[in-house]
Structure formats: structure tokens, C-alpha cells
Design a protein around this motif. Structure first.
Motif, mmCIF file in Angstrom:
data_model
loop_
_atom_site.group_PDB
_atom_site.id
_atom_site.type_symbol
_atom_site.label_atom_id
_atom_site.label_comp_id
_atom_site.label_asym_id
_atom_site.label_seq_id
_atom_site.Cartn_x
_atom_site.Cartn_y
_atom_site.Cartn_z
ATOM 1 N N CYS A 158 33.177 117.372 46.565
ATOM 2 C CA CYS A 158 34.150 117.809 45.562
ATOM 3 C C CYS A 158 34.378 119.303 45.732
ATOM 4 O O CYS A 158 33.454 120.058 46.046
ATOM 5 C CB CYS A 158 33.613 117.543 44.163
ATOM 6 N N SER A 159 35.588 119.720 45.526
ATOM 7 C CA SER A 159 35.904 121.154 45.655
ATOM 8 C C SER A 159 35.142 121.959 44.611
ATOM 9 O O SER A 159 34.816 121.462 43.530
ATOM 10 C CB SER A 159 37.402 121.388 45.508
ATOM 11 N N ILE A 160 34.846 123.209 44.945
ATOM 12 C CA ILE A 160 34.290 124.130 43.963
ATOM 13 C C ILE A 160 35.304 124.225 42.831
ATOM 14 O O ILE A 160 36.515 124.323 43.071
ATOM 15 C CB ILE A 160 34.040 125.531 44.578
ATOM 16 N N LYS A 161 34.828 124.198 41.612
ATOM 17 C CA LYS A 161 35.707 124.269 40.435
ATOM 18 C C LYS A 161 35.843 125.733 40.030
ATOM 19 O O LYS A 161 35.007 126.294 39.341
ATOM 20 C CB LYS A 161 35.136 123.441 39.274
ATOM 21 N N TRP A 162 36.926 126.346 40.518
ATOM 22 C CA TRP A 162 37.161 127.772 40.292
ATOM 23 C C TRP A 162 37.706 128.028 38.891
ATOM 24 O O TRP A 162 38.527 127.252 38.391
ATOM 25 C CB TRP A 162 38.138 128.320 41.330
ATOM 26 N N ALA A 163 37.263 129.113 38.287
ATOM 27 C CA ALA A 163 37.798 129.515 36.985
ATOM 28 C C ALA A 163 39.224 130.019 37.186
ATOM 29 O O ALA A 163 39.559 130.585 38.224
ATOM 30 C CB ALA A 163 36.931 130.625 36.384
#
Length: 184
Positions: A178-183
Motif C-alpha cells: 500500500c502506498s505511504i499515506k501522505w498528509a
């Protein structure tokens, strides 16, 4: 769930330093987790089905690598506002419930993930004793499923090669997750 794949290994890229809080209440820098035979930095999180699918195998391999003198740390960098399952308290619970044998660190401002160019969970960065990148591949071919006992242990084998020779394998299969969940 869209899967992301990191780029191929950028051999000899230097490991960025960091100082992050661990789920054990201690603060860790790269030098604190570096091992005498190399260092593995991995980006994981609590909720990713890719991470959860490999977690048991990852912990077996991590314990074997630590016995070989490889220092290890895991970092969670996901945006906890949008993904509260990846919050610090939940990280501590995961670490305790799974008896994680290495520091599990919280990258609250996502600066470490950005410095490393982390793309997904899991994303593995294997460094030699000089702190130069030698591996950025998969744990194994299992991805999200079980694997036969004779499946090559890509990460474990690569880190052992790095410990022995200082160089990683030239052929590496990228991790997927899963992609990094960026703010925002």
C-alpha cells in the motif's frame, strides 16, 4: 486497494540519519539501530494488508538477521489523522502483541519517509556497514499469500550477502504494498 512498487535499488546511496520515538518510549537515531554487519530499515504500518500478510515471516527473518549482526528498525510514517489505525498507541499494541524484536519507530512528520524516498508498506532498505544502500527488494515471493517452505528468502539472503561481501545482489525484485499515506 491500489498497490505501489518502489524503484529499483540505487546502489551506494547513503542512509539518511534520523531520530524517532520508538514504541518502547526510547528515542532512536540511525546509529542506535545500525548493526555490526549492516542495517535494515523498513517502512511498515499497522493496517496494510501487505504488511499483515508477511508479518510472521518478516519477524522470523528479522530474528535470524539480528542473530547475524544486522541491525533493524521499522518505521511507520502514515498520516495518522486520515489513518488512525497507524497511530502511536496502535503501533505499540502491534509491537507488543507480535513481540516485535526491533525498534518500531513513529515518523510523525513524515520527514524520514521523504528522506528515504519510501513509497509503500512494506518498503525495505538494506545497508552495508558503510551505510550505503545495497538492497531495496521484496521480503519474498509471497506478497499477500502463504509461501512454500522452499521459497527463497529474498530479503534474508540479500542481507546475509551484504554482511559477507558488502554488496547486495544485482537482481532484486521490488517490494509491493500500500502506498505511504501522505498528509495533505
Amino acid at each position: 486497494m491500489a498497490a505501489s512498487t518502489p524503484p529499483v535499488c540505487d546502489f551506494d546511496w547513503p542512509a539518511p540519519d534520523f531520530r524517532l520515538m520508538g514504541t518502547d518510549g526510547e528515542s532512536y537515531a540511525l546509529s542506535d539501530v545500525a548493526g555490526p554487519q549492516g542495517t535494515l530499515i523498513m517502512f511498515i504500518c499497522n493496517h496494510c494488508p501487505f504488511v499483515l500478510a508477511i508479518l510472521d515471516r518478516l519477524l522470523v527473518d528479522a530474528r535470524a538477521l539480528q542473530a547475524d549482526g544486522i541491525g533493524i528498525a521499522a518505521i511507520c510514517s502514515n498520516d495518522v489523522q486520515a489513518y488512525p489505525a497507524d497511530g502511536f498507541d496502535n503501533m505499540a499494541t502491534l509491537a507488543r502483541d507480535h513481540d516485535i524484536p526491533f525498534p518500531y519507530l513513529h515518523d510523525a512528520d513524515q520527514s524520514v519517509a521523504r528522506a528515504y524516498g519510501a513509497v509503500c508498506t512494506p518498503d525495505f532498505f538494506g545497508f552495508n556497514t558503510a551505510g550505503r544502500l545495497q538492497y531495496r527488494g521484496q521480503l519474498d515471493a509471497g506478497r499477500m499469500g502463504p509461501v512454500p517452505d522452499d521459497t527463497p528468502r529474498d530479503l534474508r539472503n540479500a542481507m546475509r550477502q551484504i554482511a559477507k561481501t558488502g554488496r547486495g545482489p544485482t537482481h532484486q525484485i521490488p517490494s509491493m504494498g500500500c502506498s505511504i499515506k501522505w498528509a495533505s
